[in-house]
Scaffold this active site. Structure first.
Site, PDB file in Angstrom:
ATOM      1  N   LYS A  13       0.913  -1.117   0.091  1.00 54.72           N
ATOM      2  CA  LYS A  13       0.084   0.083  -0.152  1.00 54.72           C
ATOM      3  C   LYS A  13       0.964   1.183  -0.045  1.00 54.72           C
ATOM      4  CE  LYS A  13      -2.218  -1.122   3.880  1.00 54.72           C
ATOM      5  NZ  LYS A  13      -1.324  -2.349   4.131  1.00 54.72           N
ATOM      6  N   ARG A  88     -10.072   0.978   8.873  1.00 55.44           N
ATOM      7  CA  ARG A  88      -9.461  -0.202   9.091  1.00 55.44           C
ATOM      8  C   ARG A  88     -10.564  -1.038   9.911  1.00 55.44           C
ATOM      9  NH1 ARG A  88      -3.448   0.505   8.737  1.00 55.44           N
ATOM     10  NH2 ARG A  88      -2.447  -1.296   9.272  1.00 55.44           N
ATOM     11  N   ARG A 127      12.075  -5.126   4.922  1.00 54.63           N
ATOM     12  CA  ARG A 127      11.702  -3.460   4.524  1.00 54.63           C
ATOM     13  C   ARG A 127      12.635  -2.753   5.342  1.00 54.63           C
ATOM     14  NH1 ARG A 127       5.623  -1.561   5.461  1.00 54.63           N
ATOM     15  NH2 ARG A 127       5.743  -2.821   7.004  1.00 54.63           N
ATOM     16  N   ARG A 160      11.236  -0.704  10.937  1.00 52.14           N
ATOM     17  CA  ARG A 160      10.109  -0.459  11.875  1.00 52.14           C
ATOM     18  C   ARG A 160      10.064  -1.533  12.899  1.00 52.14           C
ATOM     19  NH1 ARG A 160       4.821   0.537   7.896  1.00 52.14           N
ATOM     20  NH2 ARG A 160       4.077  -0.687   9.704  1.00 52.14           N
ATOM     21  N   ARG A 171      -0.862  -8.662  13.322  1.00 55.44           N
ATOM     22  CA  ARG A 171      -1.458  -7.668  12.397  1.00 55.44           C
ATOM     23  C   ARG A 171      -2.222  -8.414  11.155  1.00 55.44           C
ATOM     24  NH1 ARG A 171       4.332  -5.369  10.765  1.00 55.44           N
ATOM     25  NH2 ARG A 171       3.060  -4.100   9.147  1.00 55.44           N
TER      26      ARG A 171
END
Ligand code: AP5
Length: 216
Positions: A13, A88, A127, A160, A171
């Site tokens: 996203k 969400r 990431r 992160r 998540r």
């Protein structure tokens, strides 16, 4: 052009939002980025949000409401926006409907990114994010030219704190339980474009670009 981009954590996203907003000159509103800025600033809101984010849990709806109203009310949202990571929950979607009505705005399209969980795990663990400008990298798929340094602003890259396999499990389960049902909520309200999130960044972006061209 006002858009929502939806999909599981790590489905791309943020990466696609950067490209879409640049190409179509619209504002990128990422609740994840806004929350991380609040955490970094050490504000009360940031401290509260961090308790949830570090565990992979959703931040309470009332905190998100204030952030969204504040951001959408600024002048730059009038040129069009892309909401990334919001709404969400069904409660957030109902709240957004009311906020947009008051501001005389509406959502034109929803982009839904689909991606298998095994690919997501590989993307999340690789990431890296720029601490200066927020640009997203991946150690294999989109490495910076110099290890650990942002190509665009020269700041350091960081991992992160919620990018662990343990947090990803929570998540993904939050996504299945609270966020996926939004597709039913919006089914009769807004056209949803289902996009296969597998493939290179360019390939996925071109699929999205094709469906958005008709709107611009
Ligand atoms: P948020 O920041 O929104 O995180 P998320 O939804 O978990 O999504 P991610 O940012 O992890 O992934 P992404 O889909 O943007 O993927 P990306 O493009 O980076 O939220 C974080 C937390 O904040 C939540 O857990 C919650 O606590 C809280 N929160 C936020 N909003 C909230 C709300 N509305 N309500 C309540 N709580 C909220 O890509 C991932 C990696 O893959 C990158 O390394 C990238 O380089 C790579 N990549 C991307 N696309 C490709 C491709 N096509 N090919 C190869 N590699 C790719």
């Amino acid at each position: 052009m006002n858009l929502l981009i939806m999909g599981a954590p790590g489905s791309g996203k943020g990466t696609m939002s950067e490209r879409i907003c640049q190409e179509f000159d619209i504002l990128h509103i990422s609740t994840g980025d806004l929350l991380r800025e609040a955490v970094q600033s050490g504000s009360e809101l940031g401290k509260k949000a961090n308790d949830y984010m570090s565990k992979g849990l959703l931040v309470p709806d009332e905190i998100i409401h204030d952030i969204i109203v504040d951001r959408l009310s600024k002048d730059d949202a009038k040129k069009g926006f892309l909401m990334d990571g919001y709404p969400r929950t069904i409660a957030q979607a109902i709240d957004l409907d009311k906020i947009l009505k008051k501001l005389n705005m509406k959502i034109d399209r929803i982009i839904q990114l689909d991606l298998a969980h095994e690919v997501i795990a590989e993307r999340i663990t690789g990431r890296r994010v720029c601490e200066g400008c927020g640009t997203i990298y991946h150690i294999k798929n989109k490495p910076p030219k110099v290890d650990g340094v942002c190509d665009l602003c020269g700041s350091k890259l960081y991992t992160r704190s919620d990018d662990t396999l343990e947090s990803l499990k929570v998540r993904l389960s939050e996504y299945e339980k609270s966020t996926k049902p939004l597709l039913d909520h919006y089914a009769d309200l807004v056209k949803i474009e289902e996009i296969d999130g597998d493939g290179s960044v360019d390939e996925v972006f071109h699929k999205i670009e094709d469906v958005l061209r008709v709107l611009s």
